[in-house]
Design a protein around this motif. Sequence first.
Motif, mmCIF file in Angstrom:
data_model
loop_
_atom_site.group_PDB
_atom_site.id
_atom_site.type_symbol
_atom_site.label_atom_id
_atom_site.label_comp_id
_atom_site.label_asym_id
_atom_site.label_seq_id
_atom_site.Cartn_x
_atom_site.Cartn_y
_atom_site.Cartn_z
ATOM 1 N N SER A 27 0.826 -1.208 0.000
ATOM 2 C CA SER A 27 0.000 0.000 0.000
ATOM 3 C C SER A 27 0.860 1.257 0.000
ATOM 4 N N PHE A 28 1.909 1.252 0.794
ATOM 5 C CA PHE A 28 2.818 2.395 0.824
ATOM 6 C C PHE A 28 3.482 2.588 -0.532
ATOM 7 N N ALA A 29 3.958 1.484 -1.118
ATOM 8 C CA ALA A 29 4.621 1.559 -2.424
ATOM 9 C C ALA A 29 3.662 2.068 -3.490
ATOM 10 N N GLU A 30 2.430 1.616 -3.427
ATOM 11 C CA GLU A 30 1.420 2.061 -4.396
ATOM 12 C C GLU A 30 1.161 3.565 -4.250
ATOM 13 N N ALA A 31 1.030 4.026 -3.008
ATOM 14 C CA ALA A 31 0.791 5.447 -2.764
ATOM 15 C C ALA A 31 1.980 6.304 -3.203
ATOM 16 N N ALA A 32 3.180 5.744 -3.105
ATOM 17 C CA ALA A 32 4.392 6.467 -3.506
ATOM 18 C C ALA A 32 4.695 6.278 -4.995
ATOM 19 N N GLN A 33 3.803 5.592 -5.694
ATOM 20 C CA GLN A 33 3.946 5.324 -7.132
ATOM 21 C C GLN A 33 5.239 4.564 -7.449
ATOM 22 N N LEU A 34 5.542 3.599 -6.598
ATOM 23 C CA LEU A 34 6.694 2.716 -6.802
ATOM 24 C C LEU A 34 6.185 1.442 -7.476
ATOM 25 N N THR A 35 5.938 1.528 -8.755
ATOM 26 C CA THR A 35 5.282 0.457 -9.507
ATOM 27 C C THR A 35 6.038 -0.858 -9.416
ATOM 28 N N GLU A 36 7.338 -0.820 -9.545
ATOM 29 C CA GLU A 36 8.139 -2.058 -9.482
ATOM 30 C C GLU A 36 7.994 -2.739 -8.125
ATOM 31 N N VAL A 37 8.032 -1.961 -7.060
ATOM 32 C CA VAL A 37 7.889 -2.527 -5.717
ATOM 33 C C VAL A 37 6.476 -3.073 -5.531
ATOM 34 N N THR A 38 5.481 -2.317 -5.954
ATOM 35 C CA THR A 38 4.091 -2.765 -5.844
ATOM 36 C C THR A 38 3.904 -4.096 -6.563
ATOM 37 N N THR A 39 4.446 -4.216 -7.746
ATOM 38 C CA THR A 39 4.330 -5.448 -8.531
ATOM 39 C C THR A 39 4.971 -6.625 -7.800
ATOM 40 N N GLN A 40 6.142 -6.410 -7.252
ATOM 41 C CA GLN A 40 6.851 -7.486 -6.558
ATOM 42 C C GLN A 40 6.124 -7.935 -5.291
ATOM 43 N N LEU A 41 5.365 -7.032 -4.674
ATOM 44 C CA LEU A 41 4.683 -7.352 -3.419
ATOM 45 C C LEU A 41 3.225 -7.742 -3.618
ATOM 46 N N THR A 42 2.830 -8.016 -4.856
ATOM 47 C CA THR A 42 1.461 -8.419 -5.173
ATOM 48 C C THR A 42 1.397 -9.934 -5.352
ATOM 49 N N ASP A 43 0.299 -10.532 -4.903
ATOM 50 C CA ASP A 43 0.069 -11.984 -5.031
ATOM 51 C C ASP A 43 1.178 -12.799 -4.378
ATOM 52 N N THR A 44 1.437 -12.538 -3.122
ATOM 53 C CA THR A 44 2.516 -13.218 -2.409
ATOM 54 C C THR A 44 2.033 -14.368 -1.524
ATOM 55 N N ALA A 45 0.745 -14.510 -1.332
ATOM 56 C CA ALA A 45 0.206 -15.458 -0.348
ATOM 57 C C ALA A 45 0.642 -16.908 -0.565
ATOM 58 N N ALA A 46 0.719 -17.354 -1.783
ATOM 59 C CA ALA A 46 1.036 -18.760 -2.044
ATOM 60 C C ALA A 46 2.505 -18.980 -2.414
ATOM 61 N N LEU A 47 3.308 -17.938 -2.350
ATOM 62 C CA LEU A 47 4.704 -18.080 -2.770
ATOM 63 C C LEU A 47 5.525 -18.866 -1.758
ATOM 64 N N PRO A 48 6.414 -19.718 -2.245
ATOM 65 C CA PRO A 48 7.339 -20.384 -1.331
ATOM 66 C C PRO A 48 8.333 -19.360 -0.773
ATOM 67 N N PRO A 49 8.929 -19.655 0.367
ATOM 68 C CA PRO A 49 9.854 -18.711 0.994
ATOM 69 C C PRO A 49 10.978 -18.220 0.074
ATOM 70 N N ALA A 50 11.517 -19.075 -0.756
ATOM 71 C CA ALA A 50 12.614 -18.659 -1.644
ATOM 72 C C ALA A 50 12.167 -17.591 -2.631
ATOM 73 N N GLU A 51 10.973 -17.737 -3.189
ATOM 74 C CA GLU A 51 10.459 -16.735 -4.144
ATOM 75 C C GLU A 51 10.118 -15.439 -3.419
ATOM 76 N N LEU A 52 9.553 -15.555 -2.229
ATOM 77 C CA LEU A 52 9.245 -14.372 -1.433
ATOM 78 C C LEU A 52 10.531 -13.601 -1.110
ATOM 79 N N THR A 53 11.568 -14.322 -0.741
ATOM 80 C CA THR A 53 12.872 -13.707 -0.473
ATOM 81 C C THR A 53 13.399 -12.997 -1.710
#
Length: 87
Positions: A27-53
Amino acid sequence: MSFDATMKFSTNMNRAQIEAMLGECRSFAEAAQLTEVTTQLTDTAALPPAELTARMTRCLEFLNAQDEYALLIDKLDMLLINVRNLK
Protein backbone atom coordinates in the motif's frame (compact mmCIF):
# COMPACT_ATOMS: atom_id res chain seq x y z
CA MET A 1 -0.58 6.19 3.69
CA SER A 2 2.15 6.59 6.23
CA PHE A 3 3.95 4.29 8.57
CA ASP A 4 4.36 4.93 12.27
CA ALA A 5 7.51 6.85 13.10
CA THR A 6 8.82 3.87 15.04
CA MET A 7 8.58 0.20 14.37
CA LYS A 8 8.61 -2.82 16.64
CA PHE A 9 11.26 -5.15 15.28
CA SER A 10 10.17 -8.78 15.43
CA THR A 11 12.04 -11.91 14.40
CA ASN A 12 9.33 -14.49 15.06
CA MET A 13 6.52 -13.53 12.69
CA ASN A 14 4.23 -16.18 11.22
CA ARG A 15 2.87 -16.27 7.66
CA ALA A 16 -0.24 -14.24 8.51
CA GLN A 17 1.82 -11.51 10.17
CA ILE A 18 4.28 -11.45 7.27
CA GLU A 19 1.45 -11.19 4.74
CA ALA A 20 -0.19 -8.39 6.74
CA MET A 21 3.03 -6.37 6.76
CA LEU A 22 3.61 -7.08 3.08
CA GLY A 23 0.17 -5.59 2.48
CA GLU A 24 1.18 -2.45 4.37
CA CYS A 25 4.39 -2.22 2.35
CA ARG A 26 2.49 -2.74 -0.90
CA SER A 27 0.00 0.00 0.00
CA PHE A 28 2.82 2.40 0.82
CA ALA A 29 4.62 1.56 -2.42
CA GLU A 30 1.42 2.06 -4.40
CA ALA A 31 0.79 5.45 -2.76
CA ALA A 32 4.39 6.47 -3.51
CA GLN A 33 3.95 5.32 -7.13
CA LEU A 34 6.69 2.72 -6.80
CA THR A 35 5.28 0.46 -9.51
CA GLU A 36 8.14 -2.06 -9.48
CA VAL A 37 7.89 -2.53 -5.72
CA THR A 38 4.09 -2.76 -5.84
CA THR A 39 4.33 -5.45 -8.53
CA GLN A 40 6.85 -7.49 -6.56
CA LEU A 41 4.68 -7.35 -3.42
CA THR A 42 1.46 -8.42 -5.17
CA ASP A 43 0.07 -11.98 -5.03
CA THR A 44 2.52 -13.22 -2.41
CA ALA A 45 0.21 -15.46 -0.35
CA ALA A 46 1.04 -18.76 -2.04
CA LEU A 47 4.70 -18.08 -2.77
CA PRO A 48 7.34 -20.38 -1.33
CA PRO A 49 9.85 -18.71 0.99
CA ALA A 50 12.61 -18.66 -1.64
CA GLU A 51 10.46 -16.74 -4.14
CA LEU A 52 9.24 -14.37 -1.43
CA THR A 53 12.87 -13.71 -0.47
CA ALA A 54 13.79 -13.05 -4.11
CA ARG A 55 10.93 -10.58 -4.55
CA MET A 56 11.74 -8.64 -1.39
CA THR A 57 15.41 -8.55 -2.36
CA ARG A 58 14.45 -7.08 -5.76
CA CYS A 59 12.40 -4.43 -3.94
CA LEU A 60 15.36 -3.49 -1.78
CA GLU A 61 17.61 -3.31 -4.81
CA PHE A 62 15.09 -1.07 -6.56
CA LEU A 63 14.77 1.23 -3.53
CA ASN A 64 18.57 1.53 -3.45
CA ALA A 65 18.75 2.79 0.16
CA GLN A 66 16.93 6.05 -0.68
CA ASP A 67 16.37 7.99 2.54
CA GLU A 68 12.77 8.88 1.73
CA TYR A 69 11.88 5.17 1.79
CA ALA A 70 13.88 4.29 4.92
CA LEU A 71 10.96 2.90 6.90
CA LEU A 72 9.76 0.81 3.95
CA ILE A 73 13.30 -0.52 3.57
CA ASP A 74 13.46 -1.33 7.31
CA LYS A 75 10.16 -3.21 7.12
CA LEU A 76 11.33 -5.22 4.11
CA ASP A 77 14.59 -6.03 5.92
CA MET A 78 12.62 -7.27 8.93
CA LEU A 79 10.38 -9.35 6.68
CA LEU A 80 13.41 -10.94 5.04
CA ILE A 81 14.66 -12.03 8.46
CA ASN A 82 11.25 -13.51 9.22
CA VAL A 83 10.84 -15.46 5.97
CA ARG A 84 13.04 -18.19 7.45
CA ASN A 85 10.15 -18.93 9.86
CA LEU A 86 7.99 -20.10 6.97
CA LYS A 87 7.73 -23.78 6.20
